[in-house]
Design a protein around this motif. Sequence first.
Motif, PDB file in Angstrom:
ATOM      1  N   UNK A   1      -6.208 -65.577   5.433  1.00 42.84           N
ATOM      2  CA  UNK A   1      -7.330 -64.933   4.732  1.00 42.84           C
ATOM      3  C   UNK A   1      -6.863 -63.704   3.969  1.00 42.84           C
ATOM      4  N   UNK A   2      -5.962 -62.936   4.582  1.00 41.28           N
ATOM      5  CA  UNK A   2      -5.463 -61.713   3.967  1.00 41.28           C
ATOM      6  C   UNK A   2      -4.719 -61.999   2.669  1.00 41.28           C
ATOM      7  N   UNK A   3      -4.007 -63.124   2.630  1.00 38.30           N
ATOM      8  CA  UNK A   3      -3.296 -63.495   1.405  1.00 38.30           C
ATOM      9  C   UNK A   3      -4.253 -63.789   0.257  1.00 38.30           C
ATOM     10  N   UNK A   4      -5.476 -64.198   0.599  1.00 39.51           N
ATOM     11  CA  UNK A   4      -6.460 -64.555  -0.413  1.00 39.51           C
ATOM     12  C   UNK A   4      -7.273 -63.357  -0.905  1.00 39.51           C
ATOM     13  N   UNK A   5      -7.309 -62.280  -0.119  1.00 47.16           N
ATOM     14  CA  UNK A   5      -8.132 -61.119  -0.457  1.00 47.16           C
ATOM     15  C   UNK A   5      -7.401 -60.152  -1.375  1.00 47.16           C
ATOM     16  N   UNK A   6      -8.203 -59.312  -2.027  1.00 43.83           N
ATOM     17  CA  UNK A   6      -7.591 -58.251  -2.835  1.00 43.83           C
ATOM     18  C   UNK A   6      -7.054 -57.181  -1.897  1.00 43.83           C
ATOM     19  N   UNK A   7      -6.225 -56.338  -2.413  1.00 41.93           N
ATOM     20  CA  UNK A   7      -5.586 -55.329  -1.579  1.00 41.93           C
ATOM     21  C   UNK A   7      -6.058 -53.941  -1.991  1.00 41.93           C
ATOM     22  N   UNK A   8      -7.328 -53.663  -1.754  1.00 51.61           N
ATOM     23  CA  UNK A   8      -7.895 -52.400  -2.216  1.00 51.61           C
ATOM     24  C   UNK A   8      -7.328 -51.190  -1.476  1.00 51.61           C
ATOM     25  N   UNK A   9      -7.025 -51.305  -0.183  1.00 49.79           N
ATOM     26  CA  UNK A   9      -6.468 -50.151   0.535  1.00 49.79           C
ATOM     27  C   UNK A   9      -5.086 -49.808  -0.025  1.00 49.79           C
ATOM     28  N   UNK A  10      -4.339 -50.820  -0.367  1.00 49.49           N
ATOM     29  CA  UNK A  10      -3.014 -50.637  -0.978  1.00 49.49           C
ATOM     30  C   UNK A  10      -3.140 -49.813  -2.270  1.00 49.49           C
ATOM     31  N   UNK A  11      -4.087 -50.184  -3.095  1.00 51.85           N
ATOM     32  CA  UNK A  11      -4.294 -49.469  -4.365  1.00 51.85           C
ATOM     33  C   UNK A  11      -4.795 -48.039  -4.134  1.00 51.85           C
ATOM     34  N   UNK A  12      -5.675 -47.849  -3.147  1.00 51.47           N
ATOM     35  CA  UNK A  12      -6.185 -46.501  -2.861  1.00 51.47           C
ATOM     36  C   UNK A  12      -5.061 -45.577  -2.398  1.00 51.47           C
ATOM     37  N   UNK A  13      -4.201 -46.093  -1.512  1.00 49.16           N
ATOM     38  CA  UNK A  13      -3.091 -45.274  -1.006  1.00 49.16           C
ATOM     39  C   UNK A  13      -2.120 -44.965  -2.147  1.00 49.16           C
ATOM     40  N   UNK A  14      -1.819 -45.956  -2.963  1.00 51.62           N
ATOM     41  CA  UNK A  14      -0.904 -45.730  -4.084  1.00 51.62           C
ATOM     42  C   UNK A  14      -1.451 -44.669  -5.044  1.00 51.62           C
ATOM     43  N   UNK A  15      -2.749 -44.724  -5.341  1.00 48.62           N
ATOM     44  CA  UNK A  15      -3.369 -43.730  -6.226  1.00 48.62           C
ATOM     45  C   UNK A  15      -3.318 -42.330  -5.608  1.00 48.62           C
ATOM     46  N   UNK A  16      -3.558 -42.242  -4.309  1.00 51.11           N
ATOM     47  CA  UNK A  16      -3.524 -40.937  -3.631  1.00 51.11           C
ATOM     48  C   UNK A  16      -2.111 -40.359  -3.640  1.00 51.11           C
ATOM     49  N   UNK A  17      -1.108 -41.198  -3.412  1.00 53.62           N
ATOM     50  CA  UNK A  17       0.274 -40.708  -3.419  1.00 53.62           C
ATOM     51  C   UNK A  17       0.633 -40.180  -4.816  1.00 53.62           C
ATOM     52  N   UNK A  18       0.154 -40.825  -5.860  1.00 56.43           N
ATOM     53  CA  UNK A  18       0.394 -40.334  -7.227  1.00 56.43           C
ATOM     54  C   UNK A  18      -0.278 -38.985  -7.440  1.00 56.43           C
ATOM     55  N   UNK A  19      -1.518 -38.847  -6.931  1.00 57.71           N
ATOM     56  CA  UNK A  19      -2.254 -37.581  -7.080  1.00 57.71           C
ATOM     57  C   UNK A  19      -1.508 -36.404  -6.473  1.00 57.71           C
ATOM     58  N   UNK A  20      -0.894 -36.620  -5.317  1.00 51.79           N
ATOM     59  CA  UNK A  20      -0.234 -35.503  -4.640  1.00 51.79           C
ATOM     60  C   UNK A  20       1.271 -35.457  -4.938  1.00 51.79           C
ATOM     61  N   UNK A  21       1.728 -36.347  -5.801  1.00 59.11           N
ATOM     62  CA  UNK A  21       3.128 -36.324  -6.222  1.00 59.11           C
ATOM     63  C   UNK A  21       4.120 -36.761  -5.151  1.00 59.11           C
TER      64      UNK A  21
END
Length: 191
Positions: A152-172
Motif C-alpha cells: 500500500x505504501x508503494x502506491x501512496x504519495x509521500x507527503x511526509x517526505x516532501x514536508x521534511x525535505x521542504x523544512x530542511x531547505x528552510x533551515x538550511x
Amino acid sequence: MAARVIDLAAGRRTVAVMRNLYAVLPCVAAGGLVLAACSVTYGNKAVASASSYEGLKPGRATKADVYETLGQPSDVLEMEKGVLWTYRYRKAKNNLVGNIPLFGVGLIAGGKNGDVYTVLVLFDRKGVLLSRTADRRKLYTSNLASLKRSVDDMMEDNSSHRRVEAEMKKIGKPFSEEAARESRLLESSLD
C-alpha cells in the motif's frame, strides 16, 4: 543375487540419509532459534535515550539545535502554534512463529514484538523550542499486515517526505533520502 545387492545398496543409502538428517535437524532447529532472536530497527536510535535530547531546553533551543542533536525528523507538520517535528525509533524482534517456513505459516501467523519510541518537538513561528515530549509503547506487527502495508505504501504519495525535505531547505540543513525511506517504513508499521 543381483536383487539382493541392489536392496543392500538402497538400505545403505537410506541409513546414510537418516544419519545426515539427524545431523542436519539440530542445525536447522538452532538456525530457527537464531532467526527468532533477530531484531529489526528503524528510525533514529537517539530517540530511545532521553539523555540524548534532555539538554534541549524550551525557550532556548532552536531548530538548528534540535537538528544537531537528533538529526532529520521523521515528519514535519504545521500547527496552530508553530511547527511540530516528529522523531521515531522502533526496535522489534521476530516471534518464533514468524520463522516457520512451512506452507507460509511464518508469513500468516508470524510477526514482530517490540517498542516504538516517539519524541515530539514543537517550535514557535520563530523556530524556538516551545516543548518536547517523549513516549514509548509496545507494538506487535503481523508479518502479513506488514507486507500489505508495504505494498500500500508503494502506491501512496509521500507527503511526509516532501514536508521534511521542504523544512530542511528552510533551515538550511541537508536532507537525507535514506533517513526519509527508513522513516516511511517505520511509519507504515505503526498503522
